[in-house]
Design an enzyme around this catalytic site. Structure first.
Site, PDB file in Angstrom:
ATOM      1  N   GLN A  70      69.196  22.232 -32.519  1.00 19.51           N
ATOM      2  CA  GLN A  70      67.347  21.771 -32.678  1.00 19.51           C
ATOM      3  C   GLN A  70      67.035  20.010 -31.865  1.00 19.51           C
ATOM      4  OE1 GLN A  70      65.754  24.485 -32.903  1.00 19.51           O
ATOM      5  NE2 GLN A  70      64.081  23.982 -32.595  1.00 19.51           N
ATOM      6  N   LYS A  92      63.999  30.152 -38.496  1.00 19.66           N
ATOM      7  CA  LYS A  92      65.910  30.723 -38.098  1.00 19.66           C
ATOM      8  C   LYS A  92      66.771  31.436 -38.672  1.00 19.66           C
ATOM      9  CE  LYS A  92      64.784  28.514 -33.663  1.00 19.66           C
ATOM     10  NZ  LYS A  92      65.321  26.768 -32.695  1.00 19.66           N
ATOM     11  N   ASP A 107      72.970  28.878 -27.829  1.00 19.64           N
ATOM     12  CA  ASP A 107      71.494  28.705 -27.181  1.00 19.64           C
ATOM     13  C   ASP A 107      71.742  28.681 -25.890  1.00 19.64           C
ATOM     14  OD1 ASP A 107      69.454  27.742 -28.116  1.00 19.64           O
ATOM     15  OD2 ASP A 107      70.069  26.217 -29.152  1.00 19.64           O
TER      16      ASP A 107
HETATM   17  N1  GUN Z   1      63.975  23.251 -29.176  1.00 13.36           N
HETATM   18  C1  GUN Z   1      62.564  24.421 -28.746  1.00 13.36           C
HETATM   19  N2  GUN Z   1      62.749  25.448 -28.394  1.00 13.36           N
HETATM   20  C2  GUN Z   1      64.454  25.194 -28.545  1.00 13.36           C
HETATM   21  C3  GUN Z   1      65.588  26.409 -28.532  1.00 13.36           C
HETATM   22  O1  GUN Z   1      65.212  27.519 -27.816  1.00 13.36           O
HETATM   23  N3  GUN Z   1      66.766  25.763 -28.864  1.00 13.36           N
HETATM   24  C4  GUN Z   1      67.283  24.310 -29.044  1.00 13.36           C
HETATM   25  N4  GUN Z   1      67.781  24.518 -30.156  1.00 13.36           N
HETATM   26  N5  GUN Z   1      66.210  23.778 -29.645  1.00 13.36           N
HETATM   27  C5  GUN Z   1      64.666  24.199 -29.255  1.00 13.36           C
END
Ligand code: GUN
Length: 289
Positions: free
Chosen positions: A96, A52, A119
């Protein structure tokens, strides 16, 4: 059979986002900013966060990663979130997941300012999605919708079977499909006779983290298969939840793993962060005039 190539589409989206970032910088001097919170030592999470960050750099975003130890307190993370909520350089906040067991995840997600919730996990944005209102939509299911649209696959009236009912993937996936007038079934861990449901599907969307869950005999001819799973096979390779080798012989479209839904998740994070930055830039402009 045609591949739904998320790698190619994500590159196209990145190019578009990068051009818009440049425009935004030129017009108001604003640089989209993303703050990422990574708690603990989960290897997969660290790898995702790194991807990311690199994507943010490629499109010209400002980004900051707050790495926190496994044994951090709830209060310390909350403090960082409040700081990010009040930081005008930050347009988007991402925590995350998963988080260590001592942390109250719901409380943290609710603390993120809804207008920075790139998100789409805050209940405010979840509510907006389910009522069909504009807001921030979780990146993975949003990426799936973009991938289908890119291949002119209209879900309206189609039987869609979503396998997995998580807040991150399954539930928002179902809401997006329903908003697009698909007929939607959600199957999950307690579903009896999964095959009975998947055999009826025009489109199967699966994301539960079980290697080879969807086999050839569970799929009707010419179905569309979206594999949202990501698993490490015993031979070390990354694989999804679908038996790709055999299912791909039978279906009309299928996402590869890797290179299908995964890159789309990151592309949608960029797109959501740009959206937040544009809203903030407009607010600033309105204030000045
Ligand atoms: N963990 C697995 N997929 C995601 C996601 O799309 N966003 C976040 N913040 N954590 C994750």
């Amino acid at each position: 059979m045609q591949l739904l190539d998320g790698k190619a589409l994500s590159k196209k989206i990145e190019t578009k986002v990068a051009a818009e970032v440049k425009q935004l910088k030129d017009s108001c001097g604003c640089t989209p900013g993303l703050a990422v919170m990574l708690v603990g030592h989960d290897e997969a999470s660290a790898a995702y966060v790194n991807m990311k960050k690199k994507a943010c750099d490629r499109v010209g975003f400002y980004s900051v990663t707050h790495e926190m130890p496994e044994n951090i307190s709830q209060e310390a993370i909350e403090k960082t979130i409040v700081m990010m909520n009040n930081d005008s350089n930050i347009d988007g906040i991402l925590i995350q997941l998963p988080l260590p067991s001592q942390i109250d995840e719901t409380k943290l997600l609710e603390l993120v300012a809804p207008e920075k919730d790139v998100d789409g996990f805050h209940p405010y944005n979840v509510g907006r999605l389910t009522t069909g209102l504009d807001g921030f939509v979780p990146c993975t299911p949003l990426g799936v919708m973009e991938l289908l649209a890119e291949h002119n696959i209209d879900v309206k009236g189609k039987n869609c079977v979503v396998v997995g009912a998580s807040n991150i993937v399954g539930k928002p996936m179902a809401a997006l499909l329903l908003n697009a007038e698909a007929t939607v079934e959600i199957c999950h861990i307690a579903t009896d006779d999964l095959k009975k449901h998947t055999l009826n599907a025009d489109i199967i969307l699966v994301g539960v983290g079980v290697i080879n869950l969807i086999k050839e005999d569970m799929v009707k001819d010419d179905a569309i298969i979206v594999d949202i799973g990501i698993n490490r096979a015993p031979n070390g390779k990354l694989v999804g939840d679908v038996d790709f080798e055999n299912v791909s012989k039978k279906c009309s479209y299928i996402t590869p793993v890797p290179g299908g839904v995964g890159p789309m998740t990151i592309a949608m994070l960029l797109s959501n962060t740009l959206k937040a930055a544009k809203i903030n830039a407009q607010k600033l402009k309105d204030k000045e005039s």
